[in-house]
Motif scaffolding. Structure first.
Motif, PDB file in Angstrom:
ATOM      1  N   UNK A 112       0.784  -1.070   0.071  1.00 21.42           N
ATOM      2  CA  UNK A 112      -0.163  -0.056   0.003  1.00 21.42           C
ATOM      3  C   UNK A 112       0.981   1.220  -0.181  1.00 21.42           C
ATOM      4  N   UNK A 113       1.873   1.291   0.677  1.00 18.66           N
ATOM      5  CA  UNK A 113       2.918   2.175   0.857  1.00 18.66           C
ATOM      6  C   UNK A 113       3.310   2.533  -0.462  1.00 18.66           C
ATOM      7  N   UNK A 114       3.893   1.356  -1.133  1.00 18.49           N
ATOM      8  CA  UNK A 114       4.635   1.759  -2.508  1.00 18.49           C
ATOM      9  C   UNK A 114       3.700   2.100  -3.411  1.00 18.49           C
ATOM     10  N   UNK A 115       2.321   1.676  -3.488  1.00 17.70           N
ATOM     11  CA  UNK A 115       1.362   2.187  -4.606  1.00 17.70           C
ATOM     12  C   UNK A 115       1.147   3.564  -4.472  1.00 17.70           C
ATOM     13  N   UNK A 116       0.950   4.105  -3.078  1.00 24.85           N
ATOM     14  CA  UNK A 116       0.800   5.492  -3.005  1.00 24.85           C
ATOM     15  C   UNK A 116       1.722   6.384  -3.243  1.00 24.85           C
ATOM     16  N   UNK A 117       3.168   5.894  -3.047  1.00 25.98           N
ATOM     17  CA  UNK A 117       4.321   6.466  -3.486  1.00 25.98           C
ATOM     18  C   UNK A 117       4.448   6.516  -4.922  1.00 25.98           C
ATOM     19  N   UNK A 118       4.161   5.687  -5.681  1.00 24.94           N
ATOM     20  CA  UNK A 118       4.206   5.768  -7.237  1.00 24.94           C
ATOM     21  C   UNK A 118       3.119   6.681  -7.594  1.00 24.94           C
TER      22      UNK A 118
END
Length: 237
Positions: free
Chosen positions: A85-91
């Motif tokens: 989830x953290x990675x998706x929001x970052x991208x």
């Protein structure tokens, strides 16, 4: 002759080393679990999860599969601390995407002797939920410039999420028992299972109608009763 053969061997090996492509894999430079643990501890303000996946690794995987699809849905069926989830929001913050994430995690109980338990967490899913909240706020600060360039307003950068728990139906199943019909009818004074909320029922009906759980829900009253407007008039309950 032997010395000359060795000389040729070393020349060929040196030439091959300087000219061939090095074999790489998608997990090269994907970050270390130890580094991920340190970053998570800093974000959460204390120890919470022992072996989180590195953000860099998950970010690379998502970019390989869903970089061009800015509306992709990314599912992590063993979400742990919600690194995905953290990675998706970052991208999304970096390229203005509207990708969504679905995190699935059993409510695994945390060891009472662990630091995470001392810090107030009782299940792994609680850790993931807290991380998503903190990560979203951190990304809004870290990528403020990119977000303002990619979205009309920084508040349009979506860091919201909903939490659902798998359970039996909220609506009572009708089992006709003619010998105890009066008792059955008393039970059906309300068709809903005891302890369930109106929103529980609303979301179940949305699922039955095939509506996305991310649709907005607005509530208003008519004659003292709550009316739920799903997806701007798509469904009223």
């Amino acid at each position: 002759m032997r010395a000359r053969r060795y000389a040729y061997f070393f020349i060929i090996r040196a030439y091959a080393k300087n000219t061939r492509k090095t074999v790489t894999t998608w997990w090269d430079d994907g970050g270390l679990t130890s580094t991920a643990t340190t970053k998570l501890k800093k974000l959460m303000g204390g120890s919470s999860f022992d072996t989180p996946k590195p953000i860099e690794l998950i970010e690379r995987m998502i970019k390989m599969i869903a970089f061009d699809d800015k509306s992709a849905i990314v599912l992590d069926f063993f979400s742990g601390s919600s690194t995905t989830a953290h990675s998706v929001m970052k991208i999304n913050a970096m390229d203005g995407g509207q990708r969504k994430f679905i995190m699935v995690q059993l409510p695994e109980v945390i060891n009472e002797k662990s630091e995470a338990y001392e810090n107030g967490y009782r299940t792994i899913s609680e850790i993931g939920q807290k991380r998503i909240i903190l990560a979203g706020e951190e990304l809004k600060k870290e990528f403020k410039k990119e977000i303002e360039e990619n979205y009309n307003d920084i508040n349009e950068f979506d860091i919201g999420f909903k939490v659902f728990s798998l359970d039996s139906s909220n609506i009572r199943e009708w089992n006709v028992d003619f010998e105890n019909l009066e008792k059955e009818l008393d039970l059906y004074d309300t068709p809903f299972v005891e302890g369930r909320t109106e929103l529980d029922v609303v979301y179940e009906i949305m699922l039955k109608y095939g509506l996305e759980l991310t649709y907005p829900i607005h509530t208003f009253e008519v004659d003292g009763k709550n009316v739920y407007d799903i997806a701007f008039g798509n469904l009223f309950i």
